[in-house]
Write a protein that holds these residues in place. Structure first.
Motif, PDB file in Angstrom:
ATOM      1  N   SER A   1       0.838  -1.184   0.000  1.00  0.00           N
ATOM      2  CA  SER A   1       0.000   0.000   0.000  1.00  0.00           C
ATOM      3  C   SER A   1       0.875   1.235   0.000  1.00  0.00           C
ATOM      4  CB  SER A   1      -0.907   0.021   1.233  1.00  0.00           C
ATOM      5  OG  SER A   1      -1.645   1.218   1.252  1.00  0.00           O
ATOM      6  N   THR A   2       0.590   2.147  -0.879  1.00  0.00           N
ATOM      7  CA  THR A   2       1.377   3.368  -0.933  1.00  0.00           C
ATOM      8  C   THR A   2       0.637   4.532  -0.296  1.00  0.00           C
ATOM      9  OG1 THR A   2       0.450   3.851  -3.110  1.00  0.00           O
ATOM     10  CG2 THR A   2       2.548   2.668  -3.037  1.00  0.00           C
ATOM     11  N   SER A   3      -0.679   4.425  -0.147  1.00  0.00           N
ATOM     12  CA  SER A   3      -1.447   5.552   0.353  1.00  0.00           C
ATOM     13  C   SER A   3      -1.945   5.365   1.773  1.00  0.00           C
ATOM     14  CB  SER A   3      -2.661   5.793  -0.557  1.00  0.00           C
ATOM     15  OG  SER A   3      -3.478   4.634  -0.578  1.00  0.00           O
ATOM     16  N   ALA A   4      -1.747   4.192   2.325  1.00  0.00           N
ATOM     17  CA  ALA A   4      -2.224   3.954   3.685  1.00  0.00           C
ATOM     18  C   ALA A   4      -1.464   2.798   4.288  1.00  0.00           C
ATOM     19  CB  ALA A   4      -3.721   3.658   3.671  1.00  0.00           C
ATOM     20  N   ALA A   5      -1.500   2.711   5.593  1.00  0.00           N
ATOM     21  CA  ALA A   5      -0.830   1.617   6.309  1.00  0.00           C
ATOM     22  C   ALA A   5      -1.892   0.630   6.790  1.00  0.00           C
ATOM     23  CB  ALA A   5      -0.038   2.177   7.476  1.00  0.00           C
ATOM     24  N   TRP A   6      -1.892  -0.546   6.224  1.00  0.00           N
ATOM     25  CA  TRP A   6      -2.808  -1.603   6.656  1.00  0.00           C
ATOM     26  C   TRP A   6      -2.065  -2.501   7.624  1.00  0.00           C
ATOM     27  CZ3 TRP A   6      -7.267  -3.249   7.810  1.00  0.00           C
ATOM     28  CH2 TRP A   6      -7.561  -4.609   7.903  1.00  0.00           C
ATOM     29  N   MET A   7      -2.612  -2.645   8.837  1.00  0.00           N
ATOM     30  CA  MET A   7      -1.987  -3.466   9.877  1.00  0.00           C
ATOM     31  C   MET A   7      -2.906  -4.646  10.178  1.00  0.00           C
ATOM     32  SD  MET A   7      -0.482  -0.542  12.485  1.00  0.00           S
ATOM     33  CE  MET A   7      -2.082   0.227  12.737  1.00  0.00           C
ATOM     34  N   PRO A   8      -2.655  -5.792   9.563  1.00  0.00           N
ATOM     35  CA  PRO A   8      -3.513  -6.949   9.846  1.00  0.00           C
ATOM     36  C   PRO A   8      -3.214  -7.505  11.227  1.00  0.00           C
ATOM     37  CG  PRO A   8      -1.719  -7.594   8.410  1.00  0.00           C
ATOM     38  CD  PRO A   8      -1.612  -6.107   8.570  1.00  0.00           C
ATOM     39  N   LEU A   9      -4.242  -8.038  11.845  1.00  0.00           N
ATOM     40  CA  LEU A   9      -4.037  -8.722  13.119  1.00  0.00           C
ATOM     41  C   LEU A   9      -3.287 -10.024  12.895  1.00  0.00           C
ATOM     42  CD1 LEU A   9      -7.559  -8.090  14.664  1.00  0.00           C
ATOM     43  CD2 LEU A   9      -5.410  -7.263  15.604  1.00  0.00           C
ATOM     44  N   ARG A  10      -2.428 -10.357  13.854  1.00  0.00           N
ATOM     45  CA  ARG A  10      -1.649 -11.593  13.771  1.00  0.00           C
ATOM     46  C   ARG A  10      -2.053 -12.529  14.910  1.00  0.00           C
ATOM     47  NH1 ARG A  10       3.855  -8.082  13.201  1.00  0.00           N
ATOM     48  NH2 ARG A  10       2.661  -6.879  14.734  1.00  0.00           N
ATOM     49  N   ARG A  11      -1.640 -13.777  14.796  1.00  0.00           N
ATOM     50  CA  ARG A  11      -2.052 -14.769  15.779  1.00  0.00           C
ATOM     51  C   ARG A  11      -0.850 -15.478  16.372  1.00  0.00           C
ATOM     52  NH1 ARG A  11      -7.436 -14.962  15.516  1.00  0.00           N
ATOM     53  NH2 ARG A  11      -7.495 -16.585  17.116  1.00  0.00           N
ATOM     54  N   LEU A  12      -1.031 -15.934  17.613  1.00  0.00           N
ATOM     55  CA  LEU A  12      -0.040 -16.757  18.309  1.00  0.00           C
ATOM     56  C   LEU A  12      -0.647 -18.147  18.464  1.00  0.00           C
ATOM     57  CD1 LEU A  12       0.958 -14.243  21.149  1.00  0.00           C
ATOM     58  CD2 LEU A  12       2.282 -14.769  19.081  1.00  0.00           C
ATOM     59  N   SER A  13       0.038 -19.157  17.966  1.00  0.00           N
ATOM     60  CA  SER A  13      -0.490 -20.520  18.020  1.00  0.00           C
ATOM     61  C   SER A  13       0.565 -21.459  18.572  1.00  0.00           C
ATOM     62  CB  SER A  13      -0.922 -21.001  16.632  1.00  0.00           C
ATOM     63  OG  SER A  13      -1.965 -20.203  16.129  1.00  0.00           O
ATOM     64  N   ALA A  14       0.143 -22.281  19.524  1.00  0.00           N
ATOM     65  CA  ALA A  14       1.021 -23.308  20.087  1.00  0.00           C
ATOM     66  C   ALA A  14       0.146 -24.308  20.820  1.00  0.00           C
ATOM     67  CB  ALA A  14       2.048 -22.702  21.039  1.00  0.00           C
ATOM     68  N   GLY A  15       0.344 -25.581  20.575  1.00  0.00           N
ATOM     69  CA  GLY A  15      -0.455 -26.614  21.229  1.00  0.00           C
ATOM     70  C   GLY A  15      -1.934 -26.367  21.000  1.00  0.00           C
ATOM     71  N   PRO A  16      -2.751 -26.424  22.069  1.00  0.00           N
ATOM     72  CA  PRO A  16      -4.199 -26.218  21.898  1.00  0.00           C
ATOM     73  C   PRO A  16      -4.597 -24.749  21.859  1.00  0.00           C
ATOM     74  CG  PRO A  16      -3.736 -26.720  24.185  1.00  0.00           C
ATOM     75  CD  PRO A  16      -2.410 -26.814  23.459  1.00  0.00           C
ATOM     76  N   LEU A  17      -3.653 -23.821  22.048  1.00  0.00           N
ATOM     77  CA  LEU A  17      -3.984 -22.398  22.097  1.00  0.00           C
ATOM     78  C   LEU A  17      -3.761 -21.731  20.749  1.00  0.00           C
ATOM     79  CD1 LEU A  17      -2.585 -21.162  25.545  1.00  0.00           C
ATOM     80  CD2 LEU A  17      -4.740 -22.299  25.006  1.00  0.00           C
ATOM     81  N   ASP A  18      -4.724 -20.941  20.361  1.00  0.00           N
ATOM     82  CA  ASP A  18      -4.627 -20.123  19.148  1.00  0.00           C
ATOM     83  C   ASP A  18      -5.273 -18.786  19.483  1.00  0.00           C
ATOM     84  OD1 ASP A  18      -4.202 -19.369  16.445  1.00  0.00           O
ATOM     85  OD2 ASP A  18      -6.293 -19.836  16.023  1.00  0.00           O
ATOM     86  N   VAL A  19      -4.485 -17.761  19.757  1.00  0.00           N
ATOM     87  CA  VAL A  19      -5.030 -16.496  20.227  1.00  0.00           C
ATOM     88  C   VAL A  19      -4.621 -15.365  19.291  1.00  0.00           C
ATOM     89  CG1 VAL A  19      -4.891 -17.324  22.607  1.00  0.00           C
ATOM     90  CG2 VAL A  19      -3.089 -15.865  21.730  1.00  0.00           C
ATOM     91  N   MET A  20      -5.449 -14.347  19.246  1.00  0.00           N
ATOM     92  CA  MET A  20      -5.159 -13.155  18.479  1.00  0.00           C
ATOM     93  C   MET A  20      -4.172 -12.285  19.259  1.00  0.00           C
ATOM     94  SD  MET A  20      -7.868 -10.193  17.402  1.00  0.00           S
ATOM     95  CE  MET A  20      -9.028 -11.427  16.818  1.00  0.00           C
ATOM     96  N   LEU A  21      -3.151 -11.791  18.577  1.00  0.00           N
ATOM     97  CA  LEU A  21      -2.280 -10.784  19.171  1.00  0.00           C
ATOM     98  C   LEU A  21      -2.768  -9.431  18.651  1.00  0.00           C
ATOM     99  CD1 LEU A  21       1.376 -10.769  20.045  1.00  0.00           C
ATOM    100  CD2 LEU A  21       0.517  -8.855  18.684  1.00  0.00           C
ATOM    101  N   ASP A  22      -3.402  -8.681  19.533  1.00  0.00           N
ATOM    102  CA  ASP A  22      -4.026  -7.426  19.112  1.00  0.00           C
ATOM    103  C   ASP A  22      -3.148  -6.254  19.521  1.00  0.00           C
ATOM    104  OD1 ASP A  22      -5.626  -5.291  18.469  1.00  0.00           O
ATOM    105  OD2 ASP A  22      -7.480  -6.269  19.117  1.00  0.00           O
TER     106      ASP A  22
END
Length: 815
Positions: free
Chosen positions: A557-578
């Motif tokens: 993107s040249t006109s804006a900054a898009w920041m997608p949410l990322r995730r942390l996953s390990a074993g049975p846990l899958d959580v959003m890193l906000d």
């Protein structure tokens, strides 16, 4: 003229039971004999059109349709499916549709419940208590009992896959039934809600009284109330909750109490529009309006004199009621119960003395502080939480643990609260605004894909934080963040894969799409257009400039900054890193800025190490975390480098933490903070303590400041997990690190034991709250006997004495 918000739709005019107290078949009005057996397709279509027309004309944010009878399940599975499809298609474009059914449950089976899951139909069931109580009235025409069939149906409703459909139990009082036995029989069915109904009666046909006393029903109800209160009010009872709500200035939850205008109407199988069914107890033709859906609008019905007579507040009551000191709570009682043939409805209720006795009794026992989780967040009406835990699940959580299923069951109340709070914002919006347009889109999306949209909206971590602040701002007439409704609508459309187009004014320089990410566009206070064609992406256009792409993945993107949410996953846990939601800065420590790729990788490594540690050393906590830990928000580290973490009551399932030095420290922070989330979800379901006990006066061995009762309870539950961590950790290290861990374990367990003794001796715990604390104490008891060595024990005791002495000195100085 009061618009109708609730519709009782008769789909079948006959019943498979022969209950001798039924107002349809056994009282004065017998008009059922001339009704069509079933609601036909043409009539159903006209009913749906009239409801949609009425909702549109009055801009109603939500309406409720209750399928009724007779017995509505006799309508059959496929005809019910067709009717629900018709209602949703006609009404959802105009407003949110709350579908319910009230049934004797004899015909209820998994096929019906699967259908009700699809359409989110809440199911209310009639049951008068144990078999002996139920058999007094609710029998088949042959005299055979219906009790086993009802219990079978209630067992189905308690299954995890159907529990969300379980709305509650309706019980008609009979003085011949023991009130405690009835209460225990109803409680055994784990209802989310119970309605205790006075049997229909008038001054011409007065109710049964065993001893001739005018307040026998009050005595019966007061006995149930006291047992319910002693049990910690484990489920809602609408009569009691309405009285308690009225004491706080809230509208009534039932037409049988309070002065709230009647806002419901009955539509018969032939399309006839009628008043309340309870009027059938008065005289033949009492519910009639002379109107029908083919020839008359619902506005005409709401203007009918009979409807207006139940909408005028105290002005429509008799002189005796207007002069009564409890009229604001009683409201004159149920309209039908005022009838006398010589002067109509210009009388007090035939249950007048009973209502006075009940109101005085409930009022005398009402706490002066927070009575519900919702009132702490300044909302106007109390939502119904149709959720409950089994005794085993409750005890598992009270012990300090609880597996994923128990945590998910407790957390469902959080989902209901979030949904209700979004709706509470929606109903307050001025017509014609950007926010109102966004709310309308949300309702349409919910109508098209309710399960997907609900999952998309309600699992977002900061929904309740936003709604709480928004309602407060709207009430105080300050500027709320209403752009979030547009952001929610876009998120819902992208999750559901449905198209959406909205024009709105930008109020900030960032546009956050919950569950996807944040776009920083630098164009606050300008008009914008958001569009999505249903492919999982969206575009934001500001004042005709080149569009900005929004998607679940990073993109150039040249006109804006898009920041997608990322995730942390390990074993049975899958959580959003906000690290980009503007609402995330709601903790006692400030939220960190957007993480660099290197910082995110560091979090991935720590998270993986933490989950590995929990899996090896503390697996019981890992299962619970998998059931409710959904989001991790990075916080700014402390200047001294000490580990720091936090939670927010309004952000269930979110843990805020600064990046710790190692994985096992992150594991400690996670189990510690998630204890607060678990207890918070329980406190939204149950009353554990006297909510008037709000003074900061309690000593917590881990704090330097005096705590409120709730603060001490929260800290005690969290430190139970901390104690367990050090109990295990000390066996995994050696040397000086082990000696330090031994001391921390000894100090933690003695502190928790002392705090539990304080809680139990306070006099503020309800019976359920005491059970919660004692169950945790049983867990701790096994740890108190574990050896730690004399040096560690002595060091822990010395530290505890010094801490208490310093605390006493500070408190003494403050006084």
């Amino acid at each position: 003229m009061q618009p109708f918000r609730q519709y009782i739709l008769k789909v079948h005019s006959r019943c498979d039971l022969d209950c001798d107290h039924c107002y349809v078949y056994k009282h004065a009005d017998q008009s059922w004999r001339g009704r069509p057996l079933e609601l036909d397709e043409a009539t159903a279509a006209r009913v749906a059109e009239r409801i949609a027309e009425h909702a549109r004309a009055h801009q109603l944010p939500e309406i409720t349709v209750i399928l009724h009878g007779g017995e509505p399940l006799l309508y059959g599975l496929e005809r019910t499916r067709a009717l629900l499809t018709l209602l949703r298609a006609a009404i959802f474009p105009e407003t949110r549709l709350d579908l319910r059914i009230h049934t004797n449950a004899v015909q209820l089976d998994t096929a019906f419940l699967d259908l009700f899951n699809t359409f989110e139909v809440s199911v209310g069931v009639s049951l008068d208590g144990d078999q002996a109580a139920n058999n007094l009235h609710r029998r088949f025409a042959t005299g055979r009992t219906s009790h086993p069939q009802v219990l079978r149906a209630l067992e189905l409703l308690r299954r995890p896959e159907y529990q969300a459909r379980y709305a509650g139990i309706l019980c008609t009082i009979d003085l011949r039934n023991d009130p405690v036995a009835v209460y225990e029989a109803l409680a055994a069915e784990q209802p989310p809600r119970v309605d205790l109904l006075l049997p229909h009666a008038t001054w011409d046909r007065p109710p049964l009284r065993l001893n001739g006393r005018p307040d026998e029903y009050a005595t019966w109800l007061n006995t149930v109330h006291d047992r319910w209160s002693a049990d910690g009010r484990p489920f809602a009872i609408r009569t009691f909750d309405s009285i308690l709500g009225a004491l706080r200035g809230e509208p009534s939850q039932t037409e049988a109490l309070g002065l709230s205008p009647a806002a419901f109407v009955v539509i018969e199988t032939d399309g006839t529009i009628e008043q309340a069914d309870s009027l059938r107890t008065a005289y033949p033709g009492a519910p009639e309006t002379g109107l029908n859906v083919f020839e008359h609008s619902l506005d005409a019905a709401s203007a009918h004199a009979g409807m207006a007579a139940r909408q005028g507040g105290t002005a429509d009551l008799c002189a005796t009621c207007r002069a009564c000191p409890v009229v604001e709570i009683c409201g004159g009682g149920l309209y039908a119960h005022r009838y006398r043939s010589d002067n109509g409805f210009d009388n007090p209720s035939v249950y007048c003395d009973d209502l006075k006795g009940l109101i005085h009794h409930v009022s005398a026992s009402a706490p002066s502080g927070r009575a519900t989780a919702e009132s702490a967040h300044e909302v106007d009406a109390e939502p119904t939480l149709v959720h409950e835990l089994t005794a085993a699940e409750f005890d598992a959580l009270a012990s300090g643990f609880g597996d994923a299923d128990a945590v998910r069951r407790a957390a469902r109340a959080q989902m209901s609260l979030r949904k209700w709070m979004i709706a509470d914002v929606g109903k307050r919006l001025p017509a014609g605004t950007d926010a109102a347009a966004a709310w309308a889109e949300i309702l349409k999306l919910d109508g098209a894909q309710p399960e997907t949209v609900a999952q998309a909206l309600l699992t977002q971590p900061y929904t309740r934080v936003w709604a709480t602040g928004c309602v407060k701002a709207l009430k105080e007439k300050t500027s709320p963040n209403l752009t979030r409704l547009t952001e929610i609508a876009v998120s819902a459309a992208m999750h559901a894969g449905l198209p959406i187009e909205l024009d709105f004014g930008l109020t900030h320089d960032a546009f956050h799409v919950p569950g996807f990410g944040t776009l920083t566009h630098g164009a606050a206070h300008r008009r914008a257009r958001i569009e999505s064609d249903g492919d999982g992406t969206a575009t934001l256009t500001v004042d005709g400039q080149p569009p900005h792409l929004i998607s679940a993945a990073p993109h150039p993107s040249t006109s804006a900054a898009w920041m997608p949410l990322r995730r942390l996953s390990a074993g049975p846990l899958d959580v959003m890193l906000d690290d980009c939601d503007p609402l995330r800065d709601c903790f006692t420590r400030p939220a960190a800025s957007r993480l660099s790729s290197a910082d995110f990788e560091a979090w991935e490594h720590r998270f993986d190490a933490a989950v590995t540690f929990l899996d090896d050393a503390l697996p019981r906590y890992l299962s619970g975390l998998a059931g409710g830990f959904a989001t991790l928000t990075p916080l700014v580290p402390r200047a001294d480098g000490a580990a720091t973490s936090a939670t927010n009551t309004d952000a269930y399932g979110v843990i805020g933490a600064a990046l710790p030095a190692d994985g096992h420290t992150l594991a400690l922070l996670m189990i510690h903070e998630f204890q607060h989330s678990k207890l918070g979800s329980l406190l939204d379901l149950y009353e554990f303590f006297d909510s008037s006990d709000t003074q900061e006066k309690y000593y917590a061995p881990w704090r330097d400041d005096p705590r409120t009762f709730e603060g001490l309870l929260q800290g005690t539950y969290a430190h139970l997990a901390i104690t367990d961590y050090w109990r295990v950790r000390r066996h995994l290290v050696g040397g000086a690190e082990k000696r330090a861990a031994d001391i921390k374990f000894a100090q933690a367990r003695s502190g928790v034991a002392e705090a539990m003794e304080t809680l139990l001796a306070s006099g503020s715990l309800t019976a359920l709250g005491e059970r919660f604390v004692r169950t945790g104490a049983n867990t701790l008891a096994g740890w108190l006997d574990e050896p730690v060595g004399e040096r560690a024990a002595s060091a822990a005791q010395r530290a505890a004495r010094e801490h208490r002495a310093a605390w006493d000195a500070r408190v003494s100085t403050r006084r």
